[in-house]
Design an enzyme around this catalytic site. Sequence first.
Site, PDB file in Angstrom:
ATOM      1  N   ASP A 186       0.824  -1.207   0.000  1.00 44.46           N
ATOM      2  CA  ASP A 186       0.000   0.000   0.000  1.00 44.46           C
ATOM      3  C   ASP A 186       0.862   1.262   0.000  1.00 44.46           C
ATOM      4  O   ASP A 186       2.043   1.239   0.392  1.00 44.46           O
ATOM      5  CB  ASP A 186      -0.886   0.048   1.248  1.00 44.46           C
ATOM      6  CG  ASP A 186      -2.054  -0.913   1.180  1.00 44.46           C
ATOM      7  OD1 ASP A 186      -2.097  -1.731   0.254  1.00 44.46           O
ATOM      8  OD2 ASP A 186      -2.918  -0.847   2.075  1.00 44.46           O
ATOM      9  N   ASP A 187       0.217   2.360  -0.402  1.00 43.41           N
ATOM     10  CA  ASP A 187       0.701   3.736  -0.187  1.00 43.41           C
ATOM     11  C   ASP A 187       1.809   4.191  -1.116  1.00 43.41           C
ATOM     12  O   ASP A 187       2.325   5.304  -0.963  1.00 43.41           O
ATOM     13  CB  ASP A 187       1.159   3.950   1.267  1.00 43.41           C
ATOM     14  CG  ASP A 187       0.012   3.871   2.246  1.00 43.41           C
ATOM     15  OD1 ASP A 187      -1.158   3.844   1.799  1.00 43.41           O
ATOM     16  OD2 ASP A 187       0.282   3.837   3.462  1.00 43.41           O
ATOM     17  N   HIS A 238      -5.561   2.683  -4.261  1.00 41.41           N
ATOM     18  CA  HIS A 238      -5.764   2.811  -2.817  1.00 41.41           C
ATOM     19  C   HIS A 238      -6.362   4.199  -2.560  1.00 41.41           C
ATOM     20  O   HIS A 238      -6.124   4.792  -1.513  1.00 41.41           O
ATOM     21  CB  HIS A 238      -4.417   2.637  -2.112  1.00 41.41           C
ATOM     22  CG  HIS A 238      -4.489   2.458  -0.625  1.00 41.41           C
ATOM     23  ND1 HIS A 238      -5.464   1.712   0.009  1.00 41.41           N
ATOM     24  CD2 HIS A 238      -3.679   2.926   0.384  1.00 41.41           C
ATOM     25  CE1 HIS A 238      -5.242   1.723   1.327  1.00 41.41           C
ATOM     26  NE2 HIS A 238      -4.183   2.471   1.576  1.00 41.41           N
ATOM     27  N   HIS A 242      -5.667   9.109  -0.411  1.00 36.13           N
ATOM     28  CA  HIS A 242      -5.780   8.397   0.868  1.00 36.13           C
ATOM     29  C   HIS A 242      -6.828   9.038   1.773  1.00 36.13           C
ATOM     30  O   HIS A 242      -6.649   9.156   2.982  1.00 36.13           O
ATOM     31  CB  HIS A 242      -4.423   8.329   1.572  1.00 36.13           C
ATOM     32  CG  HIS A 242      -4.243   7.090   2.407  1.00 36.13           C
ATOM     33  ND1 HIS A 242      -4.780   6.967   3.675  1.00 36.13           N
ATOM     34  CD2 HIS A 242      -3.590   5.921   2.164  1.00 36.13           C
ATOM     35  CE1 HIS A 242      -4.460   5.784   4.178  1.00 36.13           C
ATOM     36  NE2 HIS A 242      -3.743   5.123   3.276  1.00 36.13           N
ATOM     37  N   HIS A 339       3.693  -2.194   3.138  1.00 31.15           N
ATOM     38  CA  HIS A 339       3.672  -0.836   2.594  1.00 31.15           C
ATOM     39  C   HIS A 339       4.990  -0.543   1.888  1.00 31.15           C
ATOM     40  O   HIS A 339       6.059  -0.830   2.423  1.00 31.15           O
ATOM     41  CB  HIS A 339       3.460   0.194   3.710  1.00 31.15           C
ATOM     42  CG  HIS A 339       2.137   0.061   4.406  1.00 31.15           C
ATOM     43  ND1 HIS A 339       1.887  -0.903   5.363  1.00 31.15           N
ATOM     44  CD2 HIS A 339       0.996   0.774   4.270  1.00 31.15           C
ATOM     45  CE1 HIS A 339       0.638  -0.781   5.794  1.00 31.15           C
ATOM     46  NE2 HIS A 339       0.070   0.226   5.150  1.00 31.15           N
TER      47      HIS A 339
END
Length: 381
Positions: A186-187, A238, A242, A339
């Site tokens: 993620d991210d 995602h 965010h 991540h």
Amino acid sequence: MSFPWKPALAALVVLVCIVGGVFFFMQSRPIAVTVNGQHIELGDGKNIEAIIQAGYATPKTGDFVAVDGEVLEAGKGEAFTAYVNSKKVDDPQTKLSAGDIVLVSDGANTMEPSQDTVETVPYEVVQEGNGPLHVIEGEGIDGSKTTKVGDISGKTFVEDIAPQNPVCRQYYPDTGGEKVIALTFDDGPWRDTTEQVLDILKENDVKATFFTVGNRIDDNGKALVKRAYDEGHQICTHTFDHASGDGKGVDLGLMSAEQQIEEVTKGYDAIREAIGADPSTVIRTPGGNFGAEVQKNLAPHISAEIGWNIDSSDWRLPGAEAIAEQLKGAWPGAVILCHDGGGDRSQTVEAIRDAIPYLKEQGYRFVTVDEMLAYPAKAEG
């Protein structure tokens, strides 16, 4: 005195008579049609009325009814119901052609005029099961509640049309014992870190799924996302930023429906621009917050939302060894959360450098989320 045009006129008259005779013959010539499954021939009057008059169909006239269906006047409804080649027709003089398939049945009732009030009954997303894979099935369609008050009878009748509810099916994959795991990040994209992650994945010949943050796909980010895509990894969104702003950086549920949808669609756009192809419609929501309202708002725009059942806890920065130990505890069908962005991820890099070869030695194969979704749901209980 002679009239040289007379022979020509006579010939024209003869021609007209011949053409007229042929036309009359063709019009009076019987045609073969099928009426309610019976093959018949129609002569004069090749239409619905002729079929009824000849007794090939004996429809009963409908009634004039109140809003609740009570008969106000018998035999004052529609005379018949007819379809020609599956197309509904109302005119009894509708001309038929050879080979037509005709269905004739009783006439429909005619309802009294009424004053109608219509209320929308919103659809809801039905929750089924538990697990890290959340698949949206079916299209959501609002229902309605119509209240009719008859102009003649004065009666009130309520007609309910139930909404069509999509299902959010949440489940664990049944791999049949096959040792497959889905490693997700993620991210990202994140300068340096994402590149190091991709290098390790390439060195070990394994595939992963990247849940990217759209506003991080800048010029450098585009190159990283394109490389990941070209090397066979699955690229998903995602969200765009965010869930920043009203979502407080973690929860789409705090945002309006319009904001939620924009987060996802802008995330798609960023990926599309980077890879030059339509993105996956599999997403991961910030914080894994995928409540009923978020499901309903996003259902038309996504195919699935992916949670996890192994949290590497790399976001806590517990140390590379602790992160690696979490990954090494994987089991068949596990979805692992890591991540590659959002801060210093050097511990994550070192952890996967250690854990991936170990898991491969244990016989595990790394698959993308799409590949994991291809497995059936594990039976509950």
